[in-house]
Design an enzyme around this catalytic site. Structure first.
Site, PDB file in Angstrom:
ATOM      1  N   HIS A 136       0.163  13.452   0.380  1.00  0.00           N
ATOM      2  CA  HIS A 136      -0.608  12.188   0.675  1.00  0.00           C
ATOM      3  C   HIS A 136      -1.223  12.334   1.947  1.00  0.00           C
ATOM      4  CE1 HIS A 136      -1.443   8.066   1.099  1.00  0.00           C
ATOM      5  NE2 HIS A 136      -1.326   7.830  -0.314  1.00  0.00           N
ATOM      6  N   SER A 145       0.867  -1.224  -0.024  1.00  0.00           N
ATOM      7  CA  SER A 145      -0.055   0.166   0.058  1.00  0.00           C
ATOM      8  C   SER A 145       0.720   1.253  -0.122  1.00  0.00           C
ATOM      9  CB  SER A 145      -0.773  -0.061   1.351  1.00  0.00           C
ATOM     10  OG  SER A 145      -1.461   1.256   1.424  1.00  0.00           O
ATOM     11  N   CYS A 146       0.370   2.343  -0.780  1.00  0.00           N
ATOM     12  CA  CYS A 146       1.019   3.466  -0.893  1.00  0.00           C
ATOM     13  C   CYS A 146       0.956   4.295   0.563  1.00  0.00           C
ATOM     14  CB  CYS A 146       0.646   4.459  -1.805  1.00  0.00           C
ATOM     15  SG  CYS A 146      -1.244   5.048  -1.732  1.00  0.00           S
ATOM     16  N   SER A 147      -0.020   3.622   1.319  1.00  0.00           N
ATOM     17  CA  SER A 147      -0.224   4.434   2.626  1.00  0.00           C
ATOM     18  C   SER A 147       0.460   3.634   3.898  1.00  0.00           C
ATOM     19  CB  SER A 147      -1.987   4.149   2.973  1.00  0.00           C
ATOM     20  OG  SER A 147      -2.529   4.766   2.118  1.00  0.00           O
ATOM     21  N   SER A 148       1.212   2.801   3.719  1.00  0.00           N
ATOM     22  CA  SER A 148       2.202   2.038   4.673  1.00  0.00           C
ATOM     23  C   SER A 148       3.191   3.178   4.905  1.00  0.00           C
ATOM     24  CB  SER A 148       2.798   0.740   4.234  1.00  0.00           C
ATOM     25  OG  SER A 148       1.882  -0.133   3.842  1.00  0.00           O
TER      26      SER A 148
END
Length: 481
Positions: free
Chosen positions: A384, A260-263
């Site tokens: 982000h 995930s790009c959110s990790s």
């Protein structure tokens, strides 16, 4: 570069003509199906969205998709993909439940405005290899709910998973009496030319994945939503409950091997609690490398400045083995940690890693921690999100007012929370806009409203003209006329 021009106006060649013909035929079928579908009524739209959702949520199909995704992409792990496929789609259904998306959707008698939801038409969905089933499913469900047709352009590695998903959707469509042409897939092998041609012919592009794909979407000449680069950092402030923060960071860092790009890629820890927080992360399975081990890991993870596929989204122990750190691999780490103090290309650990590898930064206080995050995002990841672990909840608003971020995630496992979760109010999505900071034209989670046009009917109302002093009186009193 204008892709519409490059695909439609350059000199013909047999190969280019074949691409135009093939993609043109797909779009023509989609348009025909969509024109009938958008006027079929809310029940038909809801049925189509439900059919696409159940296609991926049904346990047997879900597991087949997850297993195929890991087998063919080599990214992530099966059990986490099963969870992601189900929960992200279930959450999306929750967000869509009961929402009107065709016909009159709002009336404001006082302002004399009636709002009518309208479909956008044919959506080109560009999807990544990291989530080759969950991301296309999310886009397909949203598009169908709003009366659109969808043609997916998947990454080459994720093609088989996406193709199986579309096959499952078509099976559900057959049961519901829906036209299969509402959901289609570019034929394999997907080329850049075919993807560009699709973007140019579609009515809307929604692009998730590499920045090259996002730039192509924005340059296509078609209205587009694309997402910025990820490089999430989280701050651990001195008032945080450290074991809770460490557990959530570890979960976020290891989920699906950090596809995930959110990790989190970095954690910024206040100096007063640095050693204690490091211990908490170690109790959660993190292993801290020394300087020599860090150098070997860096050499393995980056080749000629690019992330190595041998480390991307792989388990931490395998990454350690790849780096020749057998003694670290033998400890079966959940994730690897390195201490860092610099930023930019000379300090690659300050960027996105797409692996269970975490950079640790030490900050003297909260103000210094925020400045470190600002430096990180000046290099990569602007717009982000930022994570914050604290007992002082007002600090989150301070970050939201000062940092170039579209989301501040407070006391949560970041990768599970940023795209919406059942314990926060963000819309469920696998595509997060990064605003102008991240070179995007939106800063929200890409939900169904981005797949709609809205027509507004304006009726006459009683004229109300304000007095000049009502609007400028305060200015006149403070500045003068």
């Amino acid at each position: 570069m204008n892709v519409r021009a490059t695909t439609a106006e350059t000199a013909s060649s047999p190969a280019a003509d074949d691409v135009r013909s093939e993609v043109g035929a797909l779009v023509a079928r989609a348009r025909e199906a969509q024109r009938a579908f958008e006027h079929a009524g809310q029940t038909a739209l809801d049925t189509a969205a439900a059919a696409a959702a159940w296609a991926i949520m049904e346990p047997g199909r879900n597991r087949r998709l997850a297993e195929l995704a890991v087998r063919d992409t080599g990214l992530g792990n099966v059990e986490d993909k099963v969870q992601k496929n189900f929960r992200k789609t279930l959450g999306l259904l929750r967000d869509l439940h009961g929402k009107p998306t065709c016909g009159v959707i709002a009336r404001d008698a006082e302002r004399g405005i009636v709002e009518i939801a309208r479909a956008v038409g044919v959506v080109a969905a560009v999807t990544p290899s990291t989530n080759p089933a969950a991301t296309p499913a999310n886009k397909i469900v949203n598009a169908l709910k709003c009366g659109n047709a969808v043609i997916v352009s998947p990454s080459p590695k994720g093609y088989t998973s996406c193709a199986l998903l579309v096959e499952f959707i078509h099976q559900q469509f057959d049961k519901a009496g829906l036209d299969r042409a509402l959901v289609q897939l570019l034929p394999a092998p997907v080329s850049k030319a075919a993807s560009a041609e699709l973007m140019a012919r579609a009515d809307l592009v929604v692009a998730t994945g590499s920045q090259a794909n996002v730039r192509m979407a924005y340059a296509s000449g078609t209205p587009a939503f694309g997402v910025g680069a990820g490089n999430v950092a989280s701050i651990v402030e001195r008032s945080a409950v450290l074991d809770d923060a460490a557990r959530k960071i570890a979960l976020s860092k290891t989920f699906d091997n950090a596809t995930s790009c959110s990790s989190e890629n970095s954690v910024v820890i206040e100096d007063a609690i640095y050693d204690a927080m490091l211990g908490a992360l170690q109790r959660c399975g993190g292993v801290l490398l020394d300087a020599a081990q860090k150098a070997r890991l860096q050499a393995a993870m980056w080749r000629d400045g690019k992330l190595s596929e041998h480390c991307t989204a792989k388990p931490a122990a395998r990454i350690a083995q790849t780096a020749g750190l057998d003694e670290i691999a033998a400890r079966e780490p959940a994730f690897l940690m390195v201490e860092e103090s610099g930023f930019g290309v000379e300090h690659p650990f300050s960027g996105e890693k797409l692996a269970p590898v975490l950079a640790l930064y030490r900050a003297s206080d909260f103000e210094a921690a925020a400045n470190i995050v600002r430096e990180l995002y000046a290099y990569m990841g602007a717009g982000h999100s930022v994570g914050l672990h604290t007992a002082h909840l007002d600090y989150a608003v301070q970050l939201g007012e000062r940092l170039p971020v579209a989301r501040v995630i407070v006391n949560q496992a970041h990768c599970l929370a940023t795209g919406g979760n059942f314990n926060n109010g963000l819309p469920f999505s696998l595509s997060m806009g990064c605003g102008t900071w991240g070179r995007n034209n939106f800063s929200g989670n890409l939900d169904y409203r981005y797949y709609l046009n809205v027509t507004r009917v304006a009726y006459p109302i009683e004229e109300r003209v304000p007095e000049v002093d009502t609007l400028l009186g305060e200015y006149f009193r403070s500045v003068g006329r």
